[in-house]
Scaffold this motif. Sequence first.
Motif, mmCIF file in Angstrom:
data_model
loop_
_atom_site.group_PDB
_atom_site.id
_atom_site.type_symbol
_atom_site.label_atom_id
_atom_site.label_comp_id
_atom_site.label_asym_id
_atom_site.label_seq_id
_atom_site.Cartn_x
_atom_site.Cartn_y
_atom_site.Cartn_z
ATOM 1 N N GLU A 171 -5.433 5.796 1.520
ATOM 2 C CA GLU A 171 -4.593 4.600 1.490
ATOM 3 C C GLU A 171 -4.975 3.787 0.258
ATOM 4 O O GLU A 171 -6.110 3.310 0.149
ATOM 5 N N VAL A 222 -4.355 0.439 -1.801
ATOM 6 C CA VAL A 222 -3.856 -0.922 -1.630
ATOM 7 C C VAL A 222 -3.698 -1.559 -3.005
ATOM 8 O O VAL A 222 -4.588 -1.444 -3.867
ATOM 9 N N GLN A 250 0.837 -1.200 0.000
ATOM 10 C CA GLN A 250 0.000 0.000 0.000
ATOM 11 C C GLN A 250 0.870 1.248 0.000
ATOM 12 O O GLN A 250 2.064 1.195 0.296
#
Length: 305
Positions: free
Chosen positions: A265, A267, A205
């Motif tokens: 974030e 991923v 990530q």
Amino acid sequence: MSDDAIDRAMRPVQASALQHIARRLHRAGAAPWLHGEVARRMGERLPLIRAQPGEVIDWSGGIGASAEVLRRAYPRSRLTVVDDATLRPARRAPQPPWWSPRRWAGAAPAAIDVQDVPAASAGLLWANMMLHGVADPAAQLQQWHRALQVDGFLMFSMLGPGSLQGLREVFARQGWPAPHAAFVDMHDIGDMMVRAGFADPVMDQELITLTWPEAGALLAELRTLGGNADPQRFAGLRTPRWRLQLLDALGALRDEQGRLRLVFEVVYGHAFKAAPKPRVAAQTAVALEDMRSMVRSSRRDGPAR
């Protein structure tokens, strides 16, 4: 994957709200800027795959901003976009059939419905910024596994639970319900990939920070990225007075330069579809197609990774 992990992976979301959000995003006419940026960053990872896939499936549909990235990376591959018919605009122009000769001449990629994707058809399955928008990510991964050829490569991106922490804090301080449904942790996604049959899954990530000069611009961009599918969200329509309160509360997100700041974030997941491995017993039955796949795989020196 333990029962506790399964419970964590199954997000508390309202499936009908996710469908409504997805339909709105597909009808927007343009993919969000963040999706295009993540597609570019995913494209930088494509050299991981040394083999040139004959068939590339873009499962991002109309919201992944990935067509140019995939064309540049694989100019000789057949590119097919998976297009969920339930999300299409009512007046959308008809798509050519998947078998159209134009596919073989470098024309625009064909679009096929999600229900019509042939099994074991893709050498590369790409899905940019869409897995966080499904109610059952485990079932989606199983569907992707089915669509890949043996030794085919899966590459996807999604939002993780580190996204929008600042926005959640703003809502919590005001005593409001959460502004979005919870995101699935990447470790749980990795476990689901193994259970779906993928080999050598890799999850990582990165954090991407976006800034805006004022709260109205922030809210407008967040709307292009999705909506609130949390079952505990406020049930009614918000008032203009509440919106003014929200605009004022968002001031808590200002940084030292006076700009509103939110962190996302992102991923990334990568994995291969391994050849099937029959369970060993005194007598073992193997399906003919599985046997063919195992023979083809054993003749290779190993997948180019």
